[in-house]
Design an enzyme around this catalytic site. Structure first.
Site, PDB file in Angstrom:
ATOM      1  N   SER A 163       0.848  -1.192   0.000  1.00 16.79           N
ATOM      2  CA  SER A 163       0.000   0.000   0.000  1.00 16.79           C
ATOM      3  C   SER A 163       0.881   1.238   0.000  1.00 16.79           C
ATOM      4  O   SER A 163       2.043   1.190   0.436  1.00 16.79           O
ATOM      5  CB  SER A 163      -0.875  -0.004   1.255  1.00 16.79           C
ATOM      6  OG  SER A 163      -1.468   1.260   1.476  1.00 16.79           O
ATOM      7  N   TYR A 189       0.346   0.261  10.464  1.00 17.01           N
ATOM      8  CA  TYR A 189      -0.038  -0.208   9.126  1.00 17.01           C
ATOM      9  C   TYR A 189       1.092   0.032   8.139  1.00 17.01           C
ATOM     10  O   TYR A 189       1.432  -0.850   7.332  1.00 17.01           O
ATOM     11  CB  TYR A 189      -1.301   0.530   8.682  1.00 17.01           C
ATOM     12  CG  TYR A 189      -1.820   0.135   7.315  1.00 17.01           C
ATOM     13  CD1 TYR A 189      -2.290  -1.145   7.073  1.00 17.01           C
ATOM     14  CD2 TYR A 189      -1.853   1.062   6.273  1.00 17.01           C
ATOM     15  CE1 TYR A 189      -2.781  -1.509   5.819  1.00 17.01           C
ATOM     16  CE2 TYR A 189      -2.346   0.714   5.022  1.00 17.01           C
ATOM     17  CZ  TYR A 189      -2.800  -0.569   4.798  1.00 17.01           C
ATOM     18  OH  TYR A 189      -3.283  -0.922   3.555  1.00 17.01           O
TER      19      TYR A 189
END
Length: 319
Positions: A163, A189
């Protein structure tokens, strides 16, 4: 494989769909696993691979819901070889059972499942921060367990779904599990998504002689259940407003799966490994980011020394 000066370019881009990427690709006789294949872009990744003729297994936590997805993929693709198998990425026994049940070669492993921005610090049963445990360590252990099947395929590909969130944090080796740092949901994350890229770098270096290559990717801005920990529809509305003037193209799940499918199946990527892609093309290496940066890759995510160190740390944590 370090990034070269000449980036890989394809005829596809931000608006391409997964089906378009494999329109002229024949995957008959190929076997694929898509983790998290029962939701989000995992569904469209699996659908495109099945549509191209692959035998596809959805590796999922919620088997009953995924069975409905598999039935839909069979109906829409005309391919009956779509299966469902249970997999819990933070449970070593589940990973071992999944791998033990697999027989024969594995041509495509799409490490797609993930969790984003858990708001409270949560640790896996093994004691690791949950996003790092789920997004990286579980997939690392799965790939290790399936290595013989990948090696026997003769030209296997691993797809590591990362990501742009990786731009928020490198892997902080001295405090992976937030035992000293103040917990930051998006920082955690980011660390996990950087680990996904580093895995592709080192897996290619270690396993290329076995005919295995791995690449990482940013799917794009796609609104799915992944955002459930950060406000769901409210987060989506805020993101649309925040990025409205930045020229960011938000994607459908069919478009979001395109880069994963490109890396999994396109002959344009034969023999290519250790790289990071976005919008179906190899990403540029950045020197800095802003809050609106969602394209490009951080140099720390491609660094061979970081990749080798993470591999050893991951082995220590999973064996």
């Amino acid at each position: 494989m370090a990034q070269t000066a000449e980036l890989i370019r394809t005829p596809f881009g931000a608006t391409s769909t997964a089906a378009e990427v494999v329109q002229d690709v024949d995957l008959s006789g190929k076997r694929a696993i898509v983790t998290g294949g029962g939701s989000g872009i995992g569904i469209e990744t699996a659908r495109a691979l099945a549509g191209a003729g692959a035998d596809v297994t959805l590796a999922v936590r919620r088997v009953e819901a995924a069975e409905e997805v598999a039935a839909d993929i069979r109906a829409t693709s005309g391919n009956q070889a779509v299966h469902v198998a249970p997999l819990e990425l933070v449970d070593p026994a589940s990973i071992a059972a999944f791998a033990a049940a697999w027989s024969g070669p594995l041509h495509i492993l799409v490490n797609n499942a993930g969790v984003m921005a858990i708001q409270e610090l949560t640790r896996s049963p093994g004691g690791q921060e949950m996003q790092f445990a789920t997004n990286h360590l579980g997939h690392f252990a799965l790939a290790q367990a399936l290595h013989p099947a990948l090696a026997s395929a003769g030209g296997a590909r691993i797809v590591s779904v990362s990501s742009s969130g990786h731009l928020r944090s490198p892997v902080v080796f001295d405090d992976l599990d937030y035992r000293f740092r103040v917990y930051d949901p998006f920082g955690a994350y980011g660390q996990a998504k950087t680990a996904n890229v580093l895995f592709a770098v080192e897996a290619t270096r270690r396993w290329e002689d076995d005919g295995i290559v791995a690449n990482a990717l940013m799917p794009g801005g796609i609104f799915t259940a992944l955002q459930r920990h950060v406000g769901g529809s409210d987060y989506i509305a805020q993101a649309r407003e925040r990025f409205a003037d930045a020229g960011v193209h938000f994607k459908t799940p069919e478009q979001g799966a395109a880069t994963s499918v490109l890396l999994a199946a396109s002959p344009l990527l034969d023999g290519v490994g250790g790289r990071y892609f976005d919008d179906c093309n190899e990403a540029v290496v950045l020197t800095e980011r802003t809050d609106l940066t969602i394209s490009g890759v951080a140099p720390y995510a491609l660094d061979p020394a970081n990749a080798e160190r993470l591999w050893q740390v991951s082995l220590d944590l999973t064996t």
